[in-house]
Motif scaffolding. Sequence first.
Motif, PDB file in Angstrom:
ATOM      1  N   PHE A 126       0.789  -1.322  -0.180  1.00 28.87           N
ATOM      2  CA  PHE A 126       0.375  -0.237   0.148  1.00 28.87           C
ATOM      3  C   PHE A 126       1.020   1.046  -0.219  1.00 28.87           C
ATOM      4  O   PHE A 126       1.898   1.553   0.968  1.00 28.87           O
ATOM      5  CB  PHE A 126      -0.779  -0.276   1.049  1.00 28.87           C
ATOM      6  CG  PHE A 126      -2.427  -1.300   1.588  1.00 28.87           C
ATOM      7  CD1 PHE A 126      -3.053  -0.995   0.657  1.00 28.87           C
ATOM      8  CD2 PHE A 126      -2.124  -2.352   2.091  1.00 28.87           C
ATOM      9  CE1 PHE A 126      -3.626  -2.012   0.337  1.00 28.87           C
ATOM     10  CE2 PHE A 126      -2.534  -3.624   1.355  1.00 28.87           C
ATOM     11  CZ  PHE A 126      -3.717  -3.721   0.909  1.00 28.87           C
ATOM     12  N   ASP A 127       0.685   2.254  -1.005  1.00 32.46           N
ATOM     13  CA  ASP A 127       1.391   3.458  -0.678  1.00 32.46           C
ATOM     14  C   ASP A 127       0.932   4.552  -0.088  1.00 32.46           C
ATOM     15  O   ASP A 127       0.818   5.304   0.083  1.00 32.46           O
ATOM     16  CB  ASP A 127       1.234   4.266  -2.591  1.00 32.46           C
ATOM     17  CG  ASP A 127       2.564   2.852  -3.288  1.00 32.46           C
ATOM     18  OD1 ASP A 127       3.788   1.850  -2.611  1.00 32.46           O
ATOM     19  OD2 ASP A 127       2.564   2.306  -4.009  1.00 32.46           O
ATOM     20  N   TRP A 128      -0.891   4.296  -0.731  1.00 28.27           N
ATOM     21  CA  TRP A 128      -1.129   5.905  -0.025  1.00 28.27           C
ATOM     22  C   TRP A 128      -2.747   5.640   0.056  1.00 28.27           C
ATOM     23  O   TRP A 128      -3.718   4.260  -1.020  1.00 28.27           O
ATOM     24  CB  TRP A 128      -1.284   6.459  -0.554  1.00 28.27           C
ATOM     25  CG  TRP A 128      -1.560   7.235  -2.701  1.00 28.27           C
ATOM     26  CD1 TRP A 128      -1.035   6.301  -3.019  1.00 28.27           C
ATOM     27  CD2 TRP A 128      -2.960   7.467  -2.864  1.00 28.27           C
ATOM     28  NE1 TRP A 128      -1.835   6.630  -4.711  1.00 28.27           N
ATOM     29  CE2 TRP A 128      -2.724   6.385  -4.299  1.00 28.27           C
ATOM     30  CE3 TRP A 128      -4.201   7.202  -2.577  1.00 28.27           C
ATOM     31  CZ2 TRP A 128      -3.564   7.151  -5.307  1.00 28.27           C
ATOM     32  CZ3 TRP A 128      -5.247   7.347  -3.339  1.00 28.27           C
ATOM     33  CH2 TRP A 128      -5.308   7.065  -4.691  1.00 28.27           C
ATOM     34  N   THR A 129      -3.584   6.060   0.301  1.00 27.44           N
ATOM     35  CA  THR A 129      -5.448   5.821   1.221  1.00 27.44           C
ATOM     36  C   THR A 129      -5.954   7.255   1.229  1.00 27.44           C
ATOM     37  O   THR A 129      -5.141   8.456   2.228  1.00 27.44           O
ATOM     38  CB  THR A 129      -5.765   5.231   2.334  1.00 27.44           C
ATOM     39  OG1 THR A 129      -6.897   4.742   2.202  1.00 27.44           O
ATOM     40  CG2 THR A 129      -4.878   5.325   3.529  1.00 27.44           C
ATOM     41  N   LEU A 130      -6.871   7.275   0.881  1.00 25.54           N
ATOM     42  CA  LEU A 130      -7.455   8.464   1.208  1.00 25.54           C
ATOM     43  C   LEU A 130      -8.999   8.167   0.760  1.00 25.54           C
ATOM     44  O   LEU A 130      -9.644   6.875  -0.134  1.00 25.54           O
ATOM     45  CB  LEU A 130      -7.394   9.310   0.046  1.00 25.54           C
ATOM     46  CG  LEU A 130      -8.303   9.841  -0.710  1.00 25.54           C
ATOM     47  CD1 LEU A 130      -9.107  10.150  -1.999  1.00 25.54           C
ATOM     48  CD2 LEU A 130      -7.344  10.598  -2.081  1.00 25.54           C
ATOM     49  N   THR A 131     -10.257   9.054   1.745  1.00 30.41           N
ATOM     50  CA  THR A 131     -11.058   8.604   1.717  1.00 30.41           C
ATOM     51  C   THR A 131     -12.403   9.769   1.365  1.00 30.41           C
ATOM     52  O   THR A 131     -12.125  10.741   1.977  1.00 30.41           O
ATOM     53  CB  THR A 131     -11.964   8.728   2.971  1.00 30.41           C
ATOM     54  OG1 THR A 131     -11.281   6.994   3.367  1.00 30.41           O
ATOM     55  CG2 THR A 131     -13.615   7.973   3.081  1.00 30.41           C
ATOM     56  N   VAL A 132     -12.837  10.354   0.189  1.00 30.05           N
ATOM     57  CA  VAL A 132     -13.376  11.241  -0.535  1.00 30.05           C
ATOM     58  C   VAL A 132     -15.315  10.738   0.203  1.00 30.05           C
ATOM     59  O   VAL A 132     -16.175  10.107  -0.276  1.00 30.05           O
ATOM     60  CB  VAL A 132     -13.298  10.947  -1.449  1.00 30.05           C
ATOM     61  CG1 VAL A 132     -14.111  12.712  -2.653  1.00 30.05           C
ATOM     62  CG2 VAL A 132     -11.887  10.853  -1.819  1.00 30.05           C
ATOM     63  N   ALA A 133     -16.147  11.970   0.898  1.00 30.43           N
ATOM     64  CA  ALA A 133     -17.151  11.910   0.603  1.00 30.43           C
ATOM     65  C   ALA A 133     -17.714  12.506  -0.083  1.00 30.43           C
ATOM     66  O   ALA A 133     -17.424  13.243  -0.900  1.00 30.43           O
ATOM     67  CB  ALA A 133     -17.427  12.344   2.947  1.00 30.43           C
ATOM     68  N   PHE A 134     -19.374  12.211  -0.070  1.00 30.27           N
ATOM     69  CA  PHE A 134     -20.080  12.333  -1.195  1.00 30.27           C
ATOM     70  C   PHE A 134     -21.729  12.398  -0.746  1.00 30.27           C
ATOM     71  O   PHE A 134     -21.867  11.378  -0.037  1.00 30.27           O
ATOM     72  CB  PHE A 134     -19.580  12.404  -2.468  1.00 30.27           C
ATOM     73  CG  PHE A 134     -19.604  10.476  -2.617  1.00 30.27           C
ATOM     74  CD1 PHE A 134     -21.153  10.194  -3.313  1.00 30.27           C
ATOM     75  CD2 PHE A 134     -18.935   9.678  -2.524  1.00 30.27           C
ATOM     76  CE1 PHE A 134     -21.563   9.489  -2.990  1.00 30.27           C
ATOM     77  CE2 PHE A 134     -18.960   8.401  -3.011  1.00 30.27           C
ATOM     78  CZ  PHE A 134     -20.281   7.729  -2.604  1.00 30.27           C
ATOM     79  N   ASP A 135     -22.315  13.042  -1.306  1.00 31.25           N
ATOM     80  CA  ASP A 135     -23.580  12.861  -1.037  1.00 31.25           C
ATOM     81  C   ASP A 135     -24.344  12.512  -2.246  1.00 31.25           C
ATOM     82  O   ASP A 135     -24.296  12.999  -3.386  1.00 31.25           O
ATOM     83  CB  ASP A 135     -24.372  14.385  -0.871  1.00 31.25           C
ATOM     84  CG  ASP A 135     -26.184  14.450  -1.296  1.00 31.25           C
ATOM     85  OD1 ASP A 135     -26.650  13.179  -1.039  1.00 31.25           O
ATOM     86  OD2 ASP A 135     -25.698  15.473  -0.922  1.00 31.25           O
ATOM     87  N   PRO A 136     -24.427  10.954  -1.734  1.00 34.92           N
ATOM     88  CA  PRO A 136     -25.565  10.640  -2.895  1.00 34.92           C
ATOM     89  C   PRO A 136     -26.656  10.795  -4.080  1.00 34.92           C
ATOM     90  O   PRO A 136     -27.225  10.267  -5.084  1.00 34.92           O
ATOM     91  CB  PRO A 136     -25.901   8.878  -2.798  1.00 34.92           C
ATOM     92  CG  PRO A 136     -24.355   8.728  -1.537  1.00 34.92           C
ATOM     93  CD  PRO A 136     -24.125   9.939  -1.058  1.00 34.92           C
ATOM     94  N   ALA A 137     -27.446  11.735  -3.116  1.00 39.01           N
ATOM     95  CA  ALA A 137     -28.393  11.938  -4.283  1.00 39.01           C
ATOM     96  C   ALA A 137     -28.435  13.179  -4.858  1.00 39.01           C
ATOM     97  O   ALA A 137     -29.378  13.313  -6.251  1.00 39.01           O
ATOM     98  CB  ALA A 137     -29.369  13.060  -2.341  1.00 39.01           C
ATOM     99  N   THR A 138     -26.970  13.773  -4.558  1.00 37.24           N
ATOM    100  CA  THR A 138     -26.897  15.049  -5.523  1.00 37.24           C
ATOM    101  C   THR A 138     -25.656  14.127  -7.144  1.00 37.24           C
ATOM    102  O   THR A 138     -25.563  15.255  -7.932  1.00 37.24           O
ATOM    103  CB  THR A 138     -26.323  16.298  -5.051  1.00 37.24           C
ATOM    104  OG1 THR A 138     -24.589  15.572  -5.071  1.00 37.24           O
ATOM    105  CG2 THR A 138     -26.444  16.485  -3.805  1.00 37.24           C
ATOM    106  N   GLY A 139     -25.518  13.205  -7.191  1.00 40.72           N
ATOM    107  CA  GLY A 139     -24.473  12.374  -7.916  1.00 40.72           C
ATOM    108  C   GLY A 139     -26.127  12.116  -8.885  1.00 40.72           C
ATOM    109  O   GLY A 139     -26.841  12.184  -9.945  1.00 40.72           O
ATOM    110  N   PHE A 140     -25.534  11.887 -10.511  1.00 36.97           N
ATOM    111  CA  PHE A 140     -26.420  10.728 -11.914  1.00 36.97           C
ATOM    112  C   PHE A 140     -26.981   9.986 -11.178  1.00 36.97           C
ATOM    113  O   PHE A 140     -26.170   9.482 -10.062  1.00 36.97           O
ATOM    114  CB  PHE A 140     -25.010  10.895 -12.535  1.00 36.97           C
ATOM    115  CG  PHE A 140     -25.738  10.492 -13.985  1.00 36.97           C
ATOM    116  CD1 PHE A 140     -26.682  10.973 -14.891  1.00 36.97           C
ATOM    117  CD2 PHE A 140     -25.781   9.566 -14.073  1.00 36.97           C
ATOM    118  CE1 PHE A 140     -27.063  10.848 -15.918  1.00 36.97           C
ATOM    119  CE2 PHE A 140     -26.445   8.968 -15.562  1.00 36.97           C
ATOM    120  CZ  PHE A 140     -26.981   9.835 -16.365  1.00 36.97           C
TER     121      PHE A 140
END
Length: 161
Positions: A126-140
């Motif tokens: 493993f070299d790196w990790t990140l977690t991206v939060a998003f609002d599923p209601a605003t996605g396509f």
Amino acid sequence: MDLQQLLDRAEITDVIKRLARGTDRLDEQLMALCYHPDGFDDHNSFRGSGQDFARWVCEVLPYFDATHHMIGDPYIRIDGDVAQVDTYCQAHHVRQGSDMVLGLRYVDRFERRSGQWLIARRVCAFDWTLTVAFDPATGFQFGPDFTVGRRDRTDITYTGV
């Protein structure tokens, strides 16, 4: 590089891609067939046989709504019937408004046995990790006429076009 080396590289690359596909589709059999029967996988949180790894993936990854392993071109060094292979990967793990993204490398020892290249040993670095939060209601939102990927044998990759 001669024709046999090109064929060997293509076969090794296909195994790596099949394993990623099997992981994202939760296809235990497809994953297990990428390892020699005595093959070993070290994913850090899992260490064991290729067959046990495939089973473990199918137990753990359903926690996520989807996974997506994007595989880079492998760097392959062949010496006789042994190949050392490094493959970069970005793996997305999506669940309820977040995407855990991992930057990693598969460091593999492939062996050709009975004319077939398969994984003898895999270490996940493993070299790196990140977690991206998003609002599923605003996605396509996919419409009812969209082909949407499935994590089982009803996926279009199995049913065909």
